[in-house]
Design an enzyme around this catalytic site. Structure first.
Site, PDB file in Angstrom:
ATOM      1  N   HIS A 190     -48.603  11.811 -19.226  1.00  0.00           N
ATOM      2  CA  HIS A 190     -48.438  12.788 -20.298  1.00  0.00           C
ATOM      3  C   HIS A 190     -47.514  12.205 -21.356  1.00  0.00           C
ATOM      4  CE1 HIS A 190     -48.384  16.750 -22.136  1.00  0.00           C
ATOM      5  NE2 HIS A 190     -47.068  16.650 -22.246  1.00  0.00           N
TER       6      HIS A 190
ATOM      7  N   ILE B 215     -58.428  21.354 -18.144  1.00  0.00           N
ATOM      8  CA  ILE B 215     -57.470  22.018 -17.270  1.00  0.00           C
ATOM      9  C   ILE B 215     -58.146  22.204 -15.917  1.00  0.00           C
ATOM     10  CG2 ILE B 215     -56.165  24.133 -16.846  1.00  0.00           C
ATOM     11  CD1 ILE B 215     -55.866  24.422 -19.875  1.00  0.00           C
TER      12      ILE B 215
ATOM     13  N   SER C  58     -44.571  10.227 -19.456  1.00  0.00           N
ATOM     14  CA  SER C  58     -44.247  10.509 -18.060  1.00  0.00           C
ATOM     15  C   SER C  58     -45.485  10.363 -17.187  1.00  0.00           C
ATOM     16  CB  SER C  58     -43.720  11.937 -17.906  1.00  0.00           C
ATOM     17  OG  SER C  58     -42.645  12.221 -18.768  1.00  0.00           O
TER      18      SER C  58
ATOM     19  N   ASP D 284     -48.989  20.193 -16.370  1.00  0.00           N
ATOM     20  CA  ASP D 284     -47.955  19.197 -16.706  1.00  0.00           C
ATOM     21  C   ASP D 284     -46.633  19.513 -16.012  1.00  0.00           C
ATOM     22  OD1 ASP D 284     -49.773  17.891 -18.406  1.00  0.00           O
ATOM     23  OD2 ASP D 284     -49.194  19.128 -20.105  1.00  0.00           O
TER      24      ASP D 284
ATOM     25  N   ASN E 284     -51.302  11.942 -13.210  1.00  0.00           N
ATOM     26  CA  ASN E 284     -51.576  12.127 -14.635  1.00  0.00           C
ATOM     27  C   ASN E 284     -50.492  11.424 -15.439  1.00  0.00           C
ATOM     28  OD1 ASN E 284     -52.933  13.271 -16.932  1.00  0.00           O
ATOM     29  ND2 ASN E 284     -51.256  14.731 -17.120  1.00  0.00           N
TER      30      ASN E 284
END
Length: 222
Positions: free
Chosen positions: A113, A96, A140, A149, A111
């Site tokens: 996900h 994180i 995604s 996210d 990123n």
């Protein structure tokens, strides 16, 4: 595409690096990027071996050697900046990130996900989709913000949940599609089609009002 026009990128990972491999393979074809470095917080991450096989510089920055998350992220920023990337790619980087890290790379941090965000942020997405009885799942690619996210989604792929699927089977099906959509979004950035500004994310000069959606087995854009 000349070497000078290739988009310089850095990839962060913590595990097997299959999305890194998809980017490496695409770059060996015609994806106009230069992978300047691969950084991991785990020395045993197989993604580092993938990078070495492709003659990409690697670096291990073990988070256990730092007193807190902020100190680690400061060191990580310094390590990444040495490569001077235009784009930073999170490819299974299981950390994180602090707000300071995200702000430093604002607008150039991506990123991927394994869910159809905003559904199933966080971990165990495949299990949660199965427990909910979803008929469609997916992955995604999104711009990273301080919200976990929660950044603007650029491209999604919808993956059917098949009768009899378990977590492993569904995860494997989704992963094959991740390998399609991540290089696609990176290509849009590299070719100047995708831009991030204060007004939002533009694709081909139009503000995205929501994520682009790629159906399962649909040919990738670009």
């Amino acid at each position: 595409m000349t070497e000078q026009r290739k988009l310089p990128i850095v990839v962060l990972l913590s595990g097997s690096g299959s999305n890194l491999q998809a980017i490496i393979d695409s770059a060996a074809d015609d994806l106009p990027v230069e992978i300047r470095g691969v950084v991991s917080n785990r020395a045993d991450a197989f993604g580092l071996e993938r990078a070495r096989r492709a003659a990409i510089p690697t670096r291990v920055l073990d988070h256990t050697g730092y007193p807190d998350r902020a100190a680690y992220d400061r060191a990580l920023i310094a390590a990444i900046d040495e490569y001077q990337p235009a784009l930073v790619i999170l490819a299974g980087f299981m950390r994180i990130l602090t707000p300071d890290f995200v702000k430093h790379f604002q607008g150039r941090l991506l990123n991927i996900h394994p869910s159809l965000l905003p559904k199933y942020r966080g971990l165990h997405t495949h299990r949660r989709a199965l427990e909910a009885g979803d008929r469609m799942h997916g992955a995604s690619v999104h711009l990273v913000t301080e919200e976990l996210d929660g950044g603007p989604v650029i491209l999604q792929v919808r993956v059917p949940v098949e009768p009899g699927d378990d977590e492993a089977a569904l995860a494997a099906r989704v992963l094959t599609q991740e390998h399609r959509i991540y290089p696609a979004v990176i290509r849009w950035f590299a070719e100047g089609r995708l831009r991030v500004n204060r007004g939002g994310i533009e694709l081909d000069g139009e503000i995205l009002q929501g994520p682009m959606v790629m159906e399962f087995n649909q040919v990738t854009a670009g």
